[in-house]
Design a protein around this motif. Structure first.
Motif, PDB file in Angstrom:
ATOM      1  N   GLN A  86     -11.235   3.261   4.202  1.00 42.66           N
ATOM      2  CA  GLN A  86     -12.156   2.648   5.067  1.00 42.66           C
ATOM      3  C   GLN A  86     -13.309   3.683   5.082  1.00 42.66           C
ATOM      4  O   GLN A  86     -14.669   3.007   5.121  1.00 42.66           O
ATOM      5  N   LEU A 101      -5.343   5.131   4.630  1.00 43.45           N
ATOM      6  CA  LEU A 101      -6.158   4.035   4.922  1.00 43.45           C
ATOM      7  C   LEU A 101      -7.355   4.470   5.494  1.00 43.45           C
ATOM      8  O   LEU A 101      -8.522   3.877   5.122  1.00 43.45           O
ATOM      9  N   MET A 131       1.004  -1.312   0.094  1.00 45.73           N
ATOM     10  CA  MET A 131       0.120  -0.014   0.204  1.00 45.73           C
ATOM     11  C   MET A 131       0.922   1.487   0.128  1.00 45.73           C
ATOM     12  O   MET A 131       1.311   1.551   1.070  1.00 45.73           O
ATOM     13  N   ILE A 145      -1.166  -3.856   5.043  1.00 52.18           N
ATOM     14  CA  ILE A 145      -2.024  -2.797   5.220  1.00 52.18           C
ATOM     15  C   ILE A 145      -1.260  -1.995   6.086  1.00 52.18           C
ATOM     16  O   ILE A 145      -0.981  -1.982   7.267  1.00 52.18           O
ATOM     17  N   LYS A 146      -1.080  -0.755   5.312  1.00 52.00           N
ATOM     18  CA  LYS A 146      -0.332   0.404   5.947  1.00 52.00           C
ATOM     19  C   LYS A 146      -1.315   1.458   6.685  1.00 52.00           C
ATOM     20  O   LYS A 146      -2.135   1.937   6.082  1.00 52.00           O
ATOM     21  N   LYS A 147      -0.873   1.642   8.081  1.00 50.92           N
ATOM     22  CA  LYS A 147      -1.667   2.497   8.697  1.00 50.92           C
ATOM     23  C   LYS A 147      -1.406   3.782   8.752  1.00 50.92           C
ATOM     24  O   LYS A 147      -0.636   4.493   9.382  1.00 50.92           O
ATOM     25  N   TYR A 163      -3.280   2.690  -4.467  1.00 51.77           N
ATOM     26  CA  TYR A 163      -4.206   2.292  -3.493  1.00 51.77           C
ATOM     27  C   TYR A 163      -5.253   3.291  -3.169  1.00 51.77           C
ATOM     28  O   TYR A 163      -6.369   3.065  -2.807  1.00 51.77           O
ATOM     29  N   ASP A 164      -4.990   4.616  -3.387  1.00 52.35           N
ATOM     30  CA  ASP A 164      -5.598   5.603  -3.096  1.00 52.35           C
ATOM     31  C   ASP A 164      -6.882   5.794  -3.986  1.00 52.35           C
ATOM     32  O   ASP A 164      -7.905   6.495  -3.794  1.00 52.35           O
ATOM     33  N   MET A 176      -9.897  -5.246   2.254  1.00 51.46           N
ATOM     34  CA  MET A 176      -8.609  -5.467   2.584  1.00 51.46           C
ATOM     35  C   MET A 176      -8.346  -6.608   3.356  1.00 51.46           C
ATOM     36  O   MET A 176      -8.825  -6.558   4.449  1.00 51.46           O
TER      37      MET A 176
END
Length: 370
Positions: A245, A241, A207, A235-237, A213-214, A257
């Protein structure tokens, strides 16, 4: 005459595309050259499953205190602790040449040059990554490299446009024997709450902004109602993200995801009906080779190596970077408005299997040893 020894230096030792490729390569070079790996981080791929003859892992900690220590160390010895470790490894293994797996480690180019050791730079990156490397370091590693290995034609084109002619094109590859499906797609779909009659698109990778991914919500909102997009990867916080979500929740988008799923990676991959590349820039992604081997039609932006890889009957490449245009191509595929030939997909992938590429690498290493 002793076997030639090459010291392979790699940034994380984890399951990135360039490092998976190196892992496959070393396994098949066994007995042909003596390989020694140094991994800058304690990534599980080389730490637990190394295929090299010898492996050294940097287990140093990152953090505020370690930065202070490294700064003091450099002031005292005029080299970093890592450089000192590399010097000790070189003294032990007496490598004839060094191989830098990615252009993100120019410090090793300087160290090799100071020791009068020839080195190769393997470029798995396009121009977007150039901006992350200091000017002098970037220039130095190319100016002094014995050979610049390019993973795709577009990568080689960019390097040559800078005036470097000591390039060689050696494509990325996978090991198709590792692509094994164990669980039925139907069971996994049910587990994820996906209707049996839904069309599932899958993207696999890290990500980050380069991977696009955006753009997921803007693609998914243009797809038919009973279509799902699955992101298979870490999954990159970050704030992005949260953005994903919130939009998925607020707009009721069919977007899931599911993380890396390293133990069942190909099971989840095979669950999809099609594969989509959202990348803005990607030199020759291994995931598209995996998708083709699993006979999944491919859709993606014209982001680099995809246009070199794709052939008629494999899917569609979109020349714009408009999410709506990509969604339109995806709809054409799922509505069977474009012809897909599963045999063409699999045969194209097999061409980029390690067994069909290894002799090029053996020849390269042999020809470049004095």
């Amino acid at each position: 005459m002793k076997d030639k020894t090459i010291l392979f230096l790699t940034p994380t030792g984890g399951r990135t595309g360039s490092e998976m490729m190196l892992w496959y390569l070393l396994k098949h070079l066994s007995g042909k050259i003596r390989s020694v790996v140094y991994s800058c981080s304690n990534g599980e791929l080389f730490a637990k499953h190394s295929t090299a003859d010898q492996t050294f892992i940097n287990t140093g900690k990152n953090g505020f205190l370690s930065k202070i220590y490294e700064g003091i160390y450099f002031q005292l010895f005029r080299k970093t602790p890592e450089e000192n470790r590399i010097l000790k490894i070189q003294a032990q293994v007496k490598a004839d040449k060094w191989y830098l797996n990615t252009l993100t480690m120019p410090r090793f180019a300087r160290l090799a040059h100071s020791l009068h050791i020839p080195y190769y730079v393997h470029v798995h990156e396009l121009v977007g990554i150039y901006d992350e490397i200091v000017y002098d370091d970037f220039r130095f590693q190319f100016d002094h490299a014995e050979k610049i290995i390019c993973c795709s034609a577009i990568v080689e084109k960019r390097i040559r446009q800078m005036g470097y002619n000591n390039t060689i094109l050696l494509h990325e590859f996978v090991d198709t024997e590792k692509i094994v499906v164990k669980q039925p797609a139907e069971a996994l779909r049910k587990q994820l709450g996906i209707p049996a009659n839904a069309f599932v698109w899958l993207m696999s990778g890290s990500m980050n902004h380069r991977k696009g991914y955006d753009l997921v919500p803007d693609v998914v909102e243009n797809l038919p109602e009973n279509t799902y997009l699955i992101w298979l990867g870490n999954i990159k916080k970050t704030g992005v993200l949260h953005y994903l979500q919130q939009r998925a929740s607020t707009e009721k988008l069919n977007f899931l995801m599911i993380g890396e799923q390293s133990d069942a990676y190909y099971d989840y991959f095979n669950m999809a009906d099609g594969f989509v590349l959202l990348a803005r820039e990607d030199p020759f992604p291994l995931v598209m080779i995996e998708a083709a081997y699993l006979q999944k039609p491919i859709a993606g932006f014209n982001s680099g190596g995809i246009s070199e890889f794709m052939q008629p009957g494999m899917g569609l490449v979109v020349d714009s970077f408009n999410p709506g245009d990509l969604a339109g191509a995806m709809v054409q595929i799922q509505n069977k408005q474009t012809e897909i030939n599963t045999k063409t997909l699999k045969n194209r992938a097999i061409n980029f299997d390690i067994r069909n590429q290894i002799e090029k690498w053996v020849s390269f290493f042999n020809e470049n040893q004095e």
